[in-house]
Design a protein around this motif. Sequence first.
Motif, mmCIF file in Angstrom:
data_model
loop_
_atom_site.group_PDB
_atom_site.id
_atom_site.type_symbol
_atom_site.label_atom_id
_atom_site.label_comp_id
_atom_site.label_asym_id
_atom_site.label_seq_id
_atom_site.Cartn_x
_atom_site.Cartn_y
_atom_site.Cartn_z
ATOM 1 N N GLU A 3 0.660 -1.117 0.110
ATOM 2 C CA GLU A 3 -0.022 0.124 -0.069
ATOM 3 C C GLU A 3 1.023 1.329 -0.004
ATOM 4 O O GLU A 3 0.742 2.252 -0.682
ATOM 5 N N ARG A 6 2.256 1.739 -3.510
ATOM 6 C CA ARG A 6 1.345 2.463 -4.299
ATOM 7 C C ARG A 6 1.193 3.737 -4.009
ATOM 8 O O ARG A 6 1.185 4.511 -5.033
ATOM 9 N N ILE A 7 0.915 4.326 -2.994
ATOM 10 C CA ILE A 7 0.773 5.744 -2.479
ATOM 11 C C ILE A 7 1.993 6.485 -2.909
ATOM 12 O O ILE A 7 1.865 7.530 -3.472
ATOM 13 N N GLN A 9 4.234 5.670 -5.489
ATOM 14 C CA GLN A 9 4.119 5.834 -7.081
ATOM 15 C C GLN A 9 2.845 6.442 -7.623
ATOM 16 O O GLN A 9 3.147 7.473 -8.542
ATOM 17 N N ASP A 10 1.780 6.198 -6.984
ATOM 18 C CA ASP A 10 0.403 7.078 -7.660
ATOM 19 C C ASP A 10 0.476 8.368 -7.502
ATOM 20 O O ASP A 10 -0.038 9.129 -8.225
ATOM 21 N N GLY A 11 0.951 8.681 -6.175
ATOM 22 C CA GLY A 11 1.002 10.380 -5.665
ATOM 23 C C GLY A 11 2.256 10.774 -6.298
ATOM 24 O O GLY A 11 2.422 12.195 -5.894
ATOM 25 N N ASN A 12 3.153 10.119 -6.914
ATOM 26 C CA ASN A 12 4.581 10.801 -7.266
ATOM 27 C C ASN A 12 5.111 11.614 -6.013
ATOM 28 O O ASN A 12 5.612 12.525 -6.046
#
Length: 136
Positions: A3, A6-7, A9-12
């Motif tokens: 998780e 993911r945070i 990478q997704d939020g850069n």
Amino acid sequence: MDELVRILQDGNHSLVVAGDGIRTFDGQCISDLYGLLTEHPDWLRDASVADKVVGKGAAALLILGGVRELFAGVISTSALGLLEDSGISLRFAEKVPYIINRKGDGLCPVEALCKDCKTAAECLPFIQGFINKLRI
């Protein structure tokens, strides 16, 4: 940990710390980690951390902060060596010989400052000096 990755990478983001809640950071270099260690050390103690780039300086701060587990998007060979006996559970996506500076034409300044240090504690004065120069 998945998780947090993911945070990250997704939020850069540059850094995600999970302990008492999840915190994201977007600073450059090691400034966020240094700030956590000096201003909110309890946020690092036993925390799970996902960091975009981990050089030897960042590794030292993570060790000194008492982090429990780490995911590094990119990690340098010298950071890996420092983390080896730290007890921090480690995963990474890419290992590189060294962290490159922002210009892309040489060694990251913190990586260069810490290159001859054998322990995390030895790295700290060099990191403090670097951070203090940034603040001037």
